[in-house]
Scaffold this motif. Sequence first.
Motif, mmCIF file in Angstrom:
data_model
loop_
_atom_site.group_PDB
_atom_site.id
_atom_site.type_symbol
_atom_site.label_atom_id
_atom_site.label_comp_id
_atom_site.label_asym_id
_atom_site.label_seq_id
_atom_site.Cartn_x
_atom_site.Cartn_y
_atom_site.Cartn_z
ATOM 1 N N ILE A 138 0.717 -1.361 0.270
ATOM 2 C CA ILE A 138 -0.089 -0.160 0.019
ATOM 3 C C ILE A 138 1.032 1.305 -0.167
ATOM 4 O O ILE A 138 0.511 2.226 -0.820
ATOM 5 N N ALA A 139 1.823 1.332 0.587
ATOM 6 C CA ALA A 139 2.938 2.514 0.809
ATOM 7 C C ALA A 139 3.381 2.591 -0.491
ATOM 8 O O ALA A 139 3.474 4.098 -1.106
ATOM 9 N N GLU A 140 3.798 1.779 -1.096
ATOM 10 C CA GLU A 140 4.410 2.016 -2.532
ATOM 11 C C GLU A 140 3.398 2.453 -3.368
ATOM 12 O O GLU A 140 3.539 3.135 -4.371
ATOM 13 N N SER A 141 1.967 2.079 -3.359
ATOM 14 C CA SER A 141 0.888 2.647 -4.109
ATOM 15 C C SER A 141 0.766 3.963 -4.039
ATOM 16 O O SER A 141 0.499 4.758 -4.857
ATOM 17 N N VAL A 142 0.779 4.373 -2.498
ATOM 18 C CA VAL A 142 0.686 5.667 -2.421
ATOM 19 C C VAL A 142 1.541 6.658 -3.028
ATOM 20 O O VAL A 142 1.394 7.850 -3.454
ATOM 21 N N PHE A 145 -4.901 6.246 -0.267
ATOM 22 C CA PHE A 145 -4.633 6.708 1.182
ATOM 23 C C PHE A 145 -5.787 6.035 2.301
ATOM 24 O O PHE A 145 -5.336 5.899 3.323
ATOM 25 N N LEU A 146 -6.757 5.956 1.626
ATOM 26 C CA LEU A 146 -7.981 5.280 2.378
ATOM 27 C C LEU A 146 -7.431 3.870 2.671
ATOM 28 O O LEU A 146 -7.731 3.476 3.914
ATOM 29 N N ALA A 147 -6.849 2.877 1.771
ATOM 30 C CA ALA A 147 -6.252 1.803 2.041
ATOM 31 C C ALA A 147 -5.228 1.873 3.141
ATOM 32 O O ALA A 147 -5.183 1.072 3.875
ATOM 33 N N ALA A 148 -4.594 2.929 2.952
ATOM 34 C CA ALA A 148 -3.500 2.974 4.201
ATOM 35 C C ALA A 148 -4.011 3.550 5.341
ATOM 36 O O ALA A 148 -3.171 3.611 6.552
ATOM 37 N N GLY A 149 -5.391 3.741 5.398
ATOM 38 C CA GLY A 149 -5.993 4.163 6.789
ATOM 39 C C GLY A 149 -5.865 5.647 7.038
ATOM 40 O O GLY A 149 -6.099 5.999 8.220
ATOM 41 N N GLU A 150 -5.411 6.535 6.270
ATOM 42 C CA GLU A 150 -5.284 8.128 5.985
ATOM 43 C C GLU A 150 -6.421 8.626 5.672
ATOM 44 O O GLU A 150 -6.540 8.977 4.610
ATOM 45 N N LYS A 151 -7.602 8.588 6.609
ATOM 46 C CA LYS A 151 -8.842 9.143 5.956
ATOM 47 C C LYS A 151 -8.699 10.628 5.809
ATOM 48 O O LYS A 151 -9.276 11.011 4.930
ATOM 49 N N ASP A 152 -8.040 11.460 6.581
ATOM 50 C CA ASP A 152 -7.971 12.924 6.252
ATOM 51 C C ASP A 152 -7.233 13.197 4.962
ATOM 52 O O ASP A 152 -8.004 13.986 4.140
ATOM 53 N N LEU A 153 -6.153 12.346 4.533
ATOM 54 C CA LEU A 153 -5.641 12.767 3.270
ATOM 55 C C LEU A 153 -6.339 12.108 2.171
ATOM 56 O O LEU A 153 -6.579 12.575 1.162
ATOM 57 N N ALA A 154 -7.067 10.806 2.303
ATOM 58 C CA ALA A 154 -7.987 10.437 1.331
ATOM 59 C C ALA A 154 -8.934 11.425 1.174
ATOM 60 O O ALA A 154 -9.519 11.815 -0.006
#
Length: 67
Positions: free
Chosen positions: A1-5, A29-38
């Motif tokens: 996921i980090a690479e995708s971001v 970002f959503l998949a990474a759990g970063e809802k604010d950035l998503a």
Amino acid sequence: IAESVEIFKFNVSEYPESWNAYDSLGEAFLAAGEKDLALKNYQRSVELNPENDNGINMVNDLIADTK
């Protein structure tokens, strides 16, 4: 996921007017759990393409999720 971001961040930097690039970055970002950035990226996607149904739905869902 980090690479995708990182890939989608690069894509946004190369194509800053691409609504789809922001939509994809929001998804990553959503998949990474970063809802604010998503949310931020989905909102930008909708700004660039007000007819982006997926982006609109995701913005609404993420806003509702924070209430």
